[in-house]
Design an enzyme around this catalytic site. Structure first.
Site, PDB file in Angstrom:
ATOM      1  N   ASP A 137     -52.058  -6.810  12.091  1.00 25.29           N
ATOM      2  CA  ASP A 137     -52.632  -7.934  11.345  1.00 25.29           C
ATOM      3  C   ASP A 137     -53.383  -8.867  12.292  1.00 25.29           C
ATOM      4  O   ASP A 137     -52.771  -9.540  13.122  1.00 25.29           O
ATOM      5  CB  ASP A 137     -51.518  -8.733  10.648  1.00 25.29           C
ATOM      6  CG  ASP A 137     -52.090  -9.884   9.838  1.00 25.29           C
ATOM      7  OD1 ASP A 137     -52.561  -9.631   8.716  1.00 25.29           O
ATOM      8  OD2 ASP A 137     -52.104 -11.025  10.340  1.00 25.29           O
ATOM      9  N   TYR A 182     -58.581 -15.539  14.752  1.00 26.40           N
ATOM     10  CA  TYR A 182     -57.655 -15.375  15.884  1.00 26.40           C
ATOM     11  C   TYR A 182     -58.407 -15.099  17.186  1.00 26.40           C
ATOM     12  O   TYR A 182     -57.821 -15.195  18.267  1.00 26.40           O
ATOM     13  CB  TYR A 182     -56.649 -14.231  15.641  1.00 26.40           C
ATOM     14  CG  TYR A 182     -55.736 -14.404  14.441  1.00 26.40           C
ATOM     15  CD1 TYR A 182     -55.690 -15.597  13.722  1.00 26.40           C
ATOM     16  CD2 TYR A 182     -54.905 -13.372  14.033  1.00 26.40           C
ATOM     17  CE1 TYR A 182     -54.872 -15.735  12.623  1.00 26.40           C
ATOM     18  CE2 TYR A 182     -54.067 -13.510  12.924  1.00 26.40           C
ATOM     19  CZ  TYR A 182     -54.062 -14.698  12.222  1.00 26.40           C
ATOM     20  OH  TYR A 182     -53.241 -14.840  11.126  1.00 26.40           O
ATOM     21  N   LYS A 195     -59.161 -10.872   8.346  1.00 26.02           N
ATOM     22  CA  LYS A 195     -59.299 -11.932   7.339  1.00 26.02           C
ATOM     23  C   LYS A 195     -60.613 -12.688   7.517  1.00 26.02           C
ATOM     24  O   LYS A 195     -61.049 -12.927   8.651  1.00 26.02           O
ATOM     25  CB  LYS A 195     -58.135 -12.934   7.467  1.00 26.02           C
ATOM     26  CG  LYS A 195     -56.770 -12.281   7.584  1.00 26.02           C
ATOM     27  CD  LYS A 195     -55.628 -13.275   7.596  1.00 26.02           C
ATOM     28  CE  LYS A 195     -54.326 -12.595   7.981  1.00 26.02           C
ATOM     29  NZ  LYS A 195     -54.104 -12.479   9.433  1.00 26.02           N
ATOM     30  N   HIS A 219     -58.798 -15.770   3.918  1.00 26.28           N
ATOM     31  CA  HIS A 219     -57.762 -16.415   4.726  1.00 26.28           C
ATOM     32  C   HIS A 219     -57.219 -17.705   4.099  1.00 26.28           C
ATOM     33  O   HIS A 219     -56.034 -17.999   4.208  1.00 26.28           O
ATOM     34  CB  HIS A 219     -58.353 -16.713   6.121  1.00 26.28           C
ATOM     35  CG  HIS A 219     -57.351 -16.770   7.214  1.00 26.28           C
ATOM     36  ND1 HIS A 219     -57.616 -16.363   8.504  1.00 26.28           N
ATOM     37  CD2 HIS A 219     -56.072 -17.202   7.250  1.00 26.28           C
ATOM     38  CE1 HIS A 219     -56.546 -16.540   9.255  1.00 26.28           C
ATOM     39  NE2 HIS A 219     -55.599 -17.053   8.525  1.00 26.28           N
TER      40      HIS A 219
END
Ligand SMILES: NC(=O)c1ccc[n+]([C@@H]2O[C@H](COP(=O)([O-])OP(=O)(O)OC[C@H]3O[C@@H](n4cnc5c(N)ncnc54)[C@H](OP(=O)(O)O)[C@@H]3O)[C@@H](O)[C@H]2O)c1
Length: 285
Positions: free
Chosen positions: A44, A49, A74, A107
């Site tokens: 994930d 990120y 996402k 997200h």
């Protein structure tokens, strides 16, 4: 590994590795590589990120058949629109070095996520994504989206852990045939979660760690979980949860730990504004 079948018929591993806050890219690549070697198949990540490229390098290096992996990313909120989703999905695919994603999530439920959903539905039909889903959607927002679009979200990822158990949300997702996936299954290690006496007592009875008890409790509630760790011993430990069962009494003892407190999105205007201001600064390029 155990799998769950999503509402479009595809199989999703019930346990995976999450890589939020793993900003050292060499560390992110190594954690994902080691996880795949140990048998993890679900990874994930997210545009926000900043480590999709590292995840992509680890996937390539692993040598595991692409069809056996389940890769999630996402769309960040600055790209919540039809056009933005087009750009965001293609960038995530390029960063990961993949020609399709297994799961792609919106997200955050803000801005024009209906426009984003329209594009993601097209990309889903074209085979660029095997399943599309949402993230941090309340019950109302989830039911709204289901009623006014023609592709039902396969997954809704929300925070779920022993402190913030989300049982009503879980039940609503069961009712609407949407798979619940837990973020921060260990509450990001807060509030001495691994030292809670109830968990230690149950762990001792099964000769398991408290981390394993928490993950097993989520599995038995049919919740997919993606604990984060960068340590090989913990990667191995977090995966070793399919060889024991918690009793109904133990499940209830853990249910009693619920406080409902977590990292919930602020509901007041000032708090929500601060969250948006902070979020808009994330770079997804
Ligand atoms: N969609 C969203 O809005 C959202 C938000 C938050 C998170 N997520 C996803 O959910 C994933 C997990 O959540 P999270 O990263 O917030 O935290 P988490 O998985 O709840 O907890 C991670 C913490 O637990 C420690 N840990 C892991 N395994 C352990 C073990 N067996 N024993 C003791 N400590 C252990 C880790 O330390 P070490 O790394 O040092 O081992 C880290 O400090 C994220 O990585 C991300 O993929 C999504």
């Amino acid at each position: 590994m155990e799998y769950t079948t999503l509402n479009n018929g595809i199989q999703m591993p019930k346990l995976g590795l999450g890589v939020f806050r793993v900003t050292d890219l060499a560390e992110a690549e190594e954690a994902v590589y080691q996880a795949i070697q140990l048998g993890y198949r679900l990874i994930d990540t997210a545009a926000a990120y900043g480590n999709e490229q590292a995840v992509g390098r680890a996937i390539k290096r692993s040598g595991v058949d692409r069809a056996d992996l389940f890769i999630t990313s996402k769309l960040w909120l600055t790209e919540n629109s039809y056009e933005g989703a087009q750009v965001g999905l293609q960038r995530s695919l390029d960063h990961l070095g993949l020609d399709y994603l297994d799961l792609y999530l919106i997200h955050q439920p803000v801005s024009d996520y209906y426009g984003a959903w329209r594009y993601l539905s097209e990309a889903y039909r074209q085979g660029k994504i095997r399943a599309i889903g949402v993230d941090n959607f309340t019950q109302q927002k989830l039911v709204d989206l289901i009623n006014f679009t023609d592709v039902r979200p396969a997954v809704n990822m929300i925070e779920a852990n022993v402190f913030n158990q989300r049982e009503a949300d879980r039940q609503a997702m069961v009712d609407y045939d949407v798979q619940m996936e837990a973020w921060s299954p260990f509450s990001a290690g807060s509030d001495n979660v691994f030292e809670l006496p109830v968990l230690k007592q149950i762990a001792a009875a099964h000769e398991k760690s408290t981390a394993q008890i928490i993950l097993r409790w989520l599995m038995q509630r049919d919740i997919v979980a993606i604990p984060k760790t960068v340590h090989v011993d913990r990667l191995r430990e977090n995966l070793a949860i399919f060889d024991f069962t918690l009793s109904d009494a133990e499940m209830q003892q853990i249910s009693a730990l619920n406080t409902g407190n977590g990292f919930n999105l602020p509901e007041d205007a000032q708090g929500f504004q601060a969250m948006l201001d902070m979020s808009k600064q994330f770079s997804v390029d």
